[in-house]
Design an enzyme around this catalytic site. Structure first.
Site, short mmCIF file in Angstrom:
data_model
loop_
_atom_site.label_atom_id
_atom_site.label_comp_id
_atom_site.label_asym_id
_atom_site.label_seq_id
_atom_site.Cartn_x
_atom_site.Cartn_y
_atom_site.Cartn_z
N ASP A 15 0.86 -1.19 0.00
CA ASP A 15 0.00 0.00 0.00
C ASP A 15 0.90 1.24 0.00
O ASP A 15 0.58 2.26 -0.63
CB ASP A 15 -0.93 -0.01 1.22
N HIS A 18 1.92 3.17 -3.28
CA HIS A 18 1.16 4.33 -3.78
C HIS A 18 1.79 5.63 -3.28
O HIS A 18 2.03 6.56 -4.05
CB HIS A 18 -0.29 4.28 -3.28
N HIS A 195 -8.72 -4.53 6.77
CA HIS A 195 -7.73 -3.58 6.23
C HIS A 195 -8.36 -2.19 6.26
O HIS A 195 -9.42 -1.98 5.67
CB HIS A 195 -7.38 -3.99 4.80
N HIS A 197 -8.20 2.26 6.13
CA HIS A 197 -7.53 3.51 5.76
C HIS A 197 -7.97 4.59 6.73
O HIS A 197 -9.06 4.51 7.32
CB HIS A 197 -7.82 3.89 4.30
N TYR A 286 -13.90 6.12 -4.53
CA TYR A 286 -12.60 5.52 -4.76
C TYR A 286 -11.57 6.58 -5.14
O TYR A 286 -11.88 7.51 -5.88
CB TYR A 286 -12.73 4.50 -5.89
#
Lengths: 340, 340
Positions: A15, A18, A195, A197, A286
């Site tokens: 991740d 990115h 998971h 964010h 997204y």
């Protein structure tokens, strides 16, 4: 020694790709892998941010071939196992076979929360190759609980040993997590992962909610290095879960050392919750919509936040980028009317 | 229009003073104050990080006299009221009288969680001057719930209209917050506030727990600008609480604008959870111990984290800095024995 309450799976090297614009060097990967292994982390992921095969014009070219990075990471580990991410459509089965040759021991096959069926063959291949095999349901806030359960059952039927609930947009609040993980716990036999964010500053609280509801795999990244607002901060997670009385199996100081002496040193920008990060989490859309939205907002002279919030309401998904311009135009027309 | 569920009190211009090394300019303060007022924030705080009178050799000199900053902030507000922090022993009653002359409308009198009794006269003075008057219990994790209640009752008896539970070290987890706020809710008649730090990445979850338990004043700072790991991020808090169905009374986009277009532009460093921040939250010791601890760790060749964790266990408080060297020496001796 008591058994670990769960596995902490670190995604700094996937991740985080990115956040690093896919520029990881072999040296960075080696130092991070070595530190994670020494701290007692049993699983960590190494791939392009968009998974195996992600290095491309569309998703951004990797500086170093990911197979080299996977091999370097595996080479540093005494105990830890290297995971790879595979998004069917971006990566192909041959990519997975190659990754296994250089040391991958786990695969996480990722699909949109309603599209687990595209992953049947990839899951089967993972098992065939002897990998720890995971189904990874992305944007899991976009489907009602029953749908998440249905899709998780599909993954399980294909042979997945773990199914992940993935809050890709950082939209969820603890209740959203609790209801999804609890429902899976009642409906499937395989293990459950989560998971997060941090777009709404809730990654840690959501992770705790997941563990309390029965998740046994939880993701984090060192110094929160990840897409958008980043992930649950691995070393902080270890500290918090230890304080809550769980057996993490982690050496906290060693984990802090790799976070602060290795990862913090090569990060290109700090993981803050910026305006874009916040509005993505707030609206639940997204991250790939962001650049198009900013372009449309400028073209039609409207606030990009209005567009994103409306797209969230419409539950727009990847591939529907045309919608962005329609929505922007509607806001522009509304604005004209008000001004007239 | 329904009534606000609570007041969001922004401390960017006071707790943020620590992060800015007390270097706020009049221009920065004016732009921030104007933005907060426009967004519908009713209360925000302007003072040296250690409160009125904090500008000193010991606590760091302010670049611009805080009375000037308070006056400039008040001058920008149509609706919002400027709060000042006063720590008896650092600030004196005359400081408060001067602050009122230049526009302060609220005072928060802060003491260690077990020392509310030193604030009786300052609370009385706040009321006498017609201010909204608050008792602010710092390091509230260090006292058992009954002690927090006892001290809050003292504040109330002196005339405080609001009593704050303050997680100065960022140590608390949601259960710690819930039990403290709930106990106060049952025991005192005045309003209850909560002030968080983000050392364990739990500031937002703790703030939600406080609201759910009955707090009606909650602190935040824009882009989390504050001491250590920073505070609950005000603009994110507004978004999350709106998502949870509360009436914040805030214009989210305007709040985001002042966070990202004003505060983010003048911040000297991002608000990340670094190694020091994490270990302070994990051990629950006051940030003023950090520099001494680092010096002692170097002198005795031991890990500063071991010292801080031990100080946390001992519940060391400000003024007991001598303990640091004793603890460091003990670790050095232990280490010698092991090596022998």
């Amino acid at each position: 020694m008591t058994e670990r309450s769960f596995e902490i799976l670190d995604v700094s090297l996937r991740d985080g790709s990115h956040a690093m614009k896919h520029s990881f060097t072999e040296e960075q990967v080696r130092a991070t892998a070595k530190g994670l292994d020494a701290a007692g982390v049993n699983y960590f992921e190494v791939s392009h941010g968009d998974g195996l095969g992600g290095s491309s014009l569309q998703y951004g070219f990797s500086k170093v071939d990911e197979l080299k990075l996977i091999e370097a990471a595996a080479d540093e580990c005494e105990n830890a196992k290297v995971s790879v991410l595979l998004i069917p459509g971006i990566g192909i089965k041959e990519d997975l076979q190659e990754a296994v040759k250089v040391g991958a021991k786990m695969v996480r096959v990722a699909t949109h929360v309603t599209e687990a069926d595209v992953a049947a063959q990839h899951i089967a291949l993972g098992r065939e190759l002897g990998l720890k095999t995971v189904g990874f349901l992305m944007m899991a806030h976009m489907a009602p609980v029953e749908k998440v359960v249905e899709q998780a059952k599909l993954f399980e039927s294909y042979g997945a040993e773990i199914v992940y609930v993935t809050d890709s947009a950082g939209y969820m609040l603890p209740n959203d997590v609790t209801e999804r993980i609890s429902a899976l716990k009642q409906s499937i036999g395989c293990e459950i992962g989560f998971h997060a964010h941090n777009n709404l500053s809730m990654a840690m609280a959501n992770t705790i909610a997941a563990v309390e509801a029965g998740a046994t795999y939880i993701d984090g990244s060192l110094r929160a290095l990840g897409a958008g607002a980043g992930n649950t901060q691995t070393e902080v997670m270890a500290a918090v879960l230890e304080r809550l009385g769980y057996n993490t199996g982690i050496d906290l100081y060693k984990l802090m050392d790799v976070a602060n002496d290795v990862v913090a040193k090569f990060m290109q920008r700090p993981q803050e919750i910026t305006g874009s990060g916040l509005i993505m989490g707030y609206s639940g859309v997204y991250s790939s919509f962001l650049l198009h939205t900013q372009a449309a907002a400028q073209k039609f002279g409207v606030d990009e936040r209005d567009i994103l919030v409306e797209l969230g309401r419409m539950k727009a998904v990847g591939g529907q980028e045309d919608l962005i311009y329609d929505v922007a135009q509607q806001f522009a027309l509304k604005k004209q009317k008000v001004e007239v």
